[in-house]
Design a protein around this motif. Structure first.
Motif, PDB file in Angstrom:
ATOM      1  N   MET A 349       9.389  -3.732 -23.298  1.00  0.00           N
ATOM      2  CA  MET A 349       9.508  -3.107 -24.611  1.00  0.00           C
ATOM      3  C   MET A 349       8.192  -3.209 -25.372  1.00  0.00           C
ATOM      4  SD  MET A 349      11.643  -1.477 -26.628  1.00  0.00           S
ATOM      5  CE  MET A 349      10.540  -0.533 -27.670  1.00  0.00           C
ATOM      6  N   ILE A 350       7.491  -4.330 -25.216  1.00  0.00           N
ATOM      7  CA  ILE A 350       6.181  -4.478 -25.858  1.00  0.00           C
ATOM      8  C   ILE A 350       5.200  -3.472 -25.268  1.00  0.00           C
ATOM      9  CG2 ILE A 350       4.211  -6.060 -26.091  1.00  0.00           C
ATOM     10  CD1 ILE A 350       6.319  -8.333 -26.309  1.00  0.00           C
ATOM     11  N   ALA A 351       5.300  -3.251 -23.965  1.00  0.00           N
ATOM     12  CA  ALA A 351       4.452  -2.239 -23.329  1.00  0.00           C
ATOM     13  C   ALA A 351       4.779  -0.841 -23.831  1.00  0.00           C
ATOM     14  CB  ALA A 351       4.615  -2.306 -21.813  1.00  0.00           C
ATOM     15  N   ALA A 352       6.050  -0.602 -24.174  1.00  0.00           N
ATOM     16  CA  ALA A 352       6.475   0.717 -24.655  1.00  0.00           C
ATOM     17  C   ALA A 352       6.186   0.922 -26.133  1.00  0.00           C
ATOM     18  CB  ALA A 352       7.969   0.898 -24.393  1.00  0.00           C
ATOM     19  N   ALA A 353       5.927  -0.167 -26.871  1.00  0.00           N
ATOM     20  CA  ALA A 353       5.801  -0.089 -28.330  1.00  0.00           C
ATOM     21  C   ALA A 353       4.780   0.938 -28.817  1.00  0.00           C
ATOM     22  CB  ALA A 353       5.477  -1.469 -28.897  1.00  0.00           C
ATOM     23  N   PRO A 354       3.588   1.055 -28.203  1.00  0.00           N
ATOM     24  CA  PRO A 354       2.635   2.046 -28.710  1.00  0.00           C
ATOM     25  C   PRO A 354       3.151   3.479 -28.663  1.00  0.00           C
ATOM     26  CG  PRO A 354       1.533   0.463 -27.283  1.00  0.00           C
ATOM     27  CD  PRO A 354       2.989   0.218 -27.137  1.00  0.00           C
ATOM     28  N   SER A 396       2.027 -14.837 -18.486  1.00  0.00           N
ATOM     29  CA  SER A 396       1.185 -14.082 -17.554  1.00  0.00           C
ATOM     30  C   SER A 396       1.432 -12.583 -17.657  1.00  0.00           C
ATOM     31  CB  SER A 396       1.414 -14.565 -16.120  1.00  0.00           C
ATOM     32  OG  SER A 396       2.758 -14.313 -15.715  1.00  0.00           O
ATOM     33  N   ALA A 397       2.687 -12.181 -17.900  1.00  0.00           N
ATOM     34  CA  ALA A 397       2.993 -10.753 -18.041  1.00  0.00           C
ATOM     35  C   ALA A 397       2.306 -10.177 -19.272  1.00  0.00           C
ATOM     36  CB  ALA A 397       4.496 -10.545 -18.120  1.00  0.00           C
ATOM     37  N   LEU A 398       2.310 -10.916 -20.381  1.00  0.00           N
ATOM     38  CA  LEU A 398       1.684 -10.435 -21.618  1.00  0.00           C
ATOM     39  C   LEU A 398       0.167 -10.379 -21.512  1.00  0.00           C
ATOM     40  CD1 LEU A 398       3.788 -12.341 -24.310  1.00  0.00           C
ATOM     41  CD2 LEU A 398       3.928  -9.909 -23.731  1.00  0.00           C
ATOM     42  N   ALA A 399      -0.393 -11.121 -20.571  1.00  0.00           N
ATOM     43  CA  ALA A 399      -1.848 -11.160 -20.436  1.00  0.00           C
ATOM     44  C   ALA A 399      -2.434  -9.818 -20.020  1.00  0.00           C
ATOM     45  CB  ALA A 399      -2.248 -12.237 -19.428  1.00  0.00           C
ATOM     46  N   ASN A 400      -1.587  -8.946 -19.456  1.00  0.00           N
ATOM     47  CA  ASN A 400      -2.085  -7.637 -19.030  1.00  0.00           C
ATOM     48  C   ASN A 400      -1.012  -6.584 -19.242  1.00  0.00           C
ATOM     49  OD1 ASN A 400      -3.385  -5.449 -17.904  1.00  0.00           O
ATOM     50  ND2 ASN A 400      -3.335  -6.231 -15.811  1.00  0.00           N
ATOM     51  N   ILE A 401      -0.930  -6.092 -20.466  1.00  0.00           N
ATOM     52  CA  ILE A 401      -0.013  -4.994 -20.787  1.00  0.00           C
ATOM     53  C   ILE A 401      -0.849  -3.728 -20.916  1.00  0.00           C
ATOM     54  CG2 ILE A 401       1.594  -4.051 -22.482  1.00  0.00           C
ATOM     55  CD1 ILE A 401       2.786  -6.404 -21.067  1.00  0.00           C
ATOM     56  N   GLY A 402      -0.845  -2.927 -19.867  1.00  0.00           N
ATOM     57  CA  GLY A 402      -1.661  -1.715 -19.864  1.00  0.00           C
ATOM     58  C   GLY A 402      -3.137  -2.014 -20.021  1.00  0.00           C
ATOM     59  N   GLY A 403      -3.586  -3.129 -19.453  1.00  0.00           N
ATOM     60  CA  GLY A 403      -4.991  -3.505 -19.537  1.00  0.00           C
ATOM     61  C   GLY A 403      -5.353  -4.266 -20.798  1.00  0.00           C
ATOM     62  N   ASP A 405      -4.640  -7.671 -23.312  1.00  0.00           N
ATOM     63  CA  ASP A 405      -4.059  -9.004 -23.418  1.00  0.00           C
ATOM     64  C   ASP A 405      -3.289  -9.077 -24.736  1.00  0.00           C
ATOM     65  OD1 ASP A 405      -3.416 -11.680 -23.652  1.00  0.00           O
ATOM     66  OD2 ASP A 405      -5.387 -12.419 -23.047  1.00  0.00           O
ATOM     67  N   MET A 406      -1.965  -9.111 -24.646  1.00  0.00           N
ATOM     68  CA  MET A 406      -1.115  -9.089 -25.837  1.00  0.00           C
ATOM     69  C   MET A 406      -0.616 -10.476 -26.239  1.00  0.00           C
ATOM     70  SD  MET A 406      -0.954  -5.995 -26.964  1.00  0.00           S
ATOM     71  CE  MET A 406       0.484  -6.043 -28.038  1.00  0.00           C
ATOM     72  N   ARG A 407      -1.132 -11.511 -25.612  1.00  0.00           N
ATOM     73  CA  ARG A 407      -0.570 -12.838 -25.865  1.00  0.00           C
ATOM     74  C   ARG A 407      -0.783 -13.313 -27.301  1.00  0.00           C
ATOM     75  NH1 ARG A 407      -2.983 -16.009 -20.717  1.00  0.00           N
ATOM     76  NH2 ARG A 407      -4.798 -14.826 -21.410  1.00  0.00           N
ATOM     77  N   SER A 408      -1.884 -12.924 -27.932  1.00  0.00           N
ATOM     78  CA  SER A 408      -2.112 -13.340 -29.317  1.00  0.00           C
ATOM     79  C   SER A 408      -1.237 -12.590 -30.306  1.00  0.00           C
ATOM     80  CB  SER A 408      -3.587 -13.142 -29.684  1.00  0.00           C
ATOM     81  OG  SER A 408      -4.398 -14.036 -28.961  1.00  0.00           O
ATOM     82  N   ASN A 409      -0.586 -11.545 -29.844  1.00  0.00           N
ATOM     83  CA  ASN A 409       0.259 -10.716 -30.706  1.00  0.00           C
ATOM     84  C   ASN A 409       1.739 -11.086 -30.617  1.00  0.00           C
ATOM     85  OD1 ASN A 409      -2.080  -9.002 -29.400  1.00  0.00           O
ATOM     86  ND2 ASN A 409      -1.762  -8.218 -31.461  1.00  0.00           N
ATOM     87  N   VAL A 410       2.054 -12.036 -29.753  1.00  0.00           N
ATOM     88  CA  VAL A 410       3.456 -12.388 -29.502  1.00  0.00           C
ATOM     89  C   VAL A 410       3.617 -13.903 -29.605  1.00  0.00           C
ATOM     90  CG1 VAL A 410       5.369 -12.238 -27.866  1.00  0.00           C
ATOM     91  CG2 VAL A 410       3.651 -10.402 -27.942  1.00  0.00           C
TER      92      VAL A 410
END
Length: 515
Positions: A349-354, A396-403, A405-410
């Motif tokens: 869902m985080i990957a789909a958010a944009p 690890s999954a959040l580290a590469n969401i469509g290239g 790194d979303m870890r600081s956002n979650v």
């Protein structure tokens, strides 16, 4: 804690869905436009509540290991037919069938002797020396089956909040015993304390603090406010707001949402039945106001599910990896880690958010089976192992969401009904009150322990524990402080936090500083 939806809430859901087109094609245009416009990672924040239903014995999750504390810990828990005391730091795992040098007991699967010693962690900030003890320092460790969690802590990606629980105002042992301060209603009750953690009120509460935060920030999500509050682990009051209602997603790889009976090419043996059923349940022009409301909501819901399923089929979402295989340490058998699967859905869902232009989302996932009155060694070990693997996978999954790194956002955080008694009942523990929780994310000031980890040990043989009543720790940090700190990071103003958490004003430290 299941949320209750009355007609007004039902109508709010209809209005919340109104931002999505009733026709799927227009909804897809919205999604495509959002994807084309793009979204920088700095625009997005998500809170992820990991609720451990049943009451996690956090005394065996994060525990003090200094000699003074360990002696009282081991004395209290190395009792009964199935002792639940863990092995000290540095103890090698004892092979099945061999005798453990610490306990003199034969090792077996699902027993502390077999797992080896507690895993040492070194918080950056020294904890206060316990009162009424001879200790000169404090050291800490994690359950021996939480090696992934130790790695996250050591990397500075995970923090511990010590001794948190439901409170109305700061409360001492003397005040508790004298009943001289107001106390949370129905302490030690599963349903009521689950609700108090999630909503600030006992069972029957209509809105939770996750949903109320969503109410305040949903406007930044534009037309797609329906996706503000997402559950992948069943409905709970935590995500229900005045205007925001939780949107459930499946943990299956595909589709993200299934509207039963409206998909597929055949129903009851008829190829025309799916379309006919869809027309019936979407009809909003009838003689019944309630039926019209229902039809409008279903119409929009079907459109929303179609939009979401289309976006979930895109490469950026399908690229989110599946969790690794999981082995139950108490049986040696491979089984499903349902918590990791729920967190995969959150990552998707985080990957789909944009694609939807989403900037603020609140999620909830959950894992049951923590009511460890019996067989605690077997059941809690498996559950803590699942939590540890799931946290590592999610990181690890959040580290590469469509290239990106979303870890600081979650920011992900654990919660539970309550902790368990410090004493054992023979092979488990009973309902208690406060205990430590885990917080993970790139914005978390990890590798540290926040709050006060209290003196451990039972009132026995002349020893008096100032932080314990009976066999339960009295919280030194409130759930309100915990939640308000998360809310401040999420973007909720101080004045709004005081509205969401009316007891927050009773505490001198409304922001605990872990994010």
């Amino acid at each position: 804690m299941t949320s209750h939806i009355d007609r007004r809430a039902f109508l709010r859901l209809g209005m919340g869905l109104g931002g999505l087109a009733t026709a799927t094609s227009f909804g897809l245009q919205l999604a495509a436009a959002g994807s084309a416009a793009g979204q920088s990672a700095t625009d997005y924040k998500a809170l992820v509540c990991i609720f451990l239903f049943g009451g996690n014995d956090a005394n065996n999750m994060v525990l003090p290991t200094d000699a003074d504390s360990w002696g009282r810990y081991f004395s209290a828990r190395n009792q009964g037919a199935g002792p639940i005391a863990l092995m000290p730091v540095g103890t090698a795992p004892t092979p099945v069938g061999q005798v453990n040098s610490v306990t003199g007991r034969t090792s077996a699967l699902g027993k502390p002797e077999h797992w080896g010693g507690v895993l040492a962690i070194a918080p950056k900030t020294a904890q206060a020396i316990p009162q009424n003890t001879s200790a000169t320092t404090r050291t800490f460790g994690l359950h021996p089956l939480m090696s992934e969690t130790k790695s996250l802590f050591d990397q500075g990606r995970l923090a511990v909040l010590a001794n948190v629980g439901t409170l109305i105002q700061p409360t001492t042992k003397v005040q508790f015993n004298a009943k001289s301060v107001p106390l949370p209603v129905s302490l030690f009750s599963h349903n009521d304390q689950q609700s108090t953690w999630q909503a600030g009120a006992t069972e029957g509460a209509r809105t939770g603090w996750g949903g109320r935060m969503g109410d305040l920030l949903m406007s930044v999500n534009g037309q797609n406010t329906i996706f503000t509050a997402i559950t992948a682990g069943g409905t709970a009051v935590f995500l229900s707001g005045q205007n925001v209602l939780q949107y459930p997603l499946s943990t299956n790889a595909s589709p993200a949402v299934t509207v039963s009976g409206t998909l597929g090419s055949s129903l009851f043996g008829s190829s025309q039945a799916p379309a006919a059923l869809k027309d019936i349940i979407r009809d909003s022009v009838t003689s019944s106001t309630l039926a019209n409301d229902y039809g409008a909501v279903v119409n929009r819901s079907v459109g929303a599910s179609s939009v979401l399923n289309e976006v979930f089929g895109r490469a950026v979402v399908t690229a989110v990896p599946s969790p690794p295989a999981y082995t139950n340490p108490s049986t040696g058998q491979t089984e499903t880690n349902s918590l990791a699967l729920q967190l995969r859905t959150v990552a998707r869902m985080i990957a789909a958010a944009p694609a939807f232009g989403l900037k603020r989302q609140v999620f909830m996932v959950s894992l049951g089976g923590w009511d460890s009155h019996d067989n605690q060694n077997r059941d809690q070990a498996n559950n803590l192992s699942k939590v540890s693997q799931a946290l590592s996978y999610f990181d690890s999954a959040l580290a590469n969401i469509g290239g990106v790194d979303m870890r600081s956002n979650v920011t992900a955080f654990t919660a539970s009904d309550f902790s368990r008694t410090y004493s054992t009942n023979g092979d488990g523990t009973d309902h208690a009150w406060a205990g430590p929780q885990l917080i993970m994310g790139g914005a978390v000031k990890g590798g540290d322990m926040y709050g006060l980890y209290p003196t451990v040990g039972m009132d026995i043989n002349g020893f008096s524990n100032p932080y314990m009543t009976g066999a339960a720790f009295i919280p030194t940090t409130s759930v309100d402080q915990y939640a308000a700190t998360l809310g401040g990071w999420f973007g909720v103003s101080s004045s709004d936090l005081n509205t969401i958490f009316p007891n927050l004003k009773n505490f001198n430290e409304p922001n605990l500083g872990f994010v």
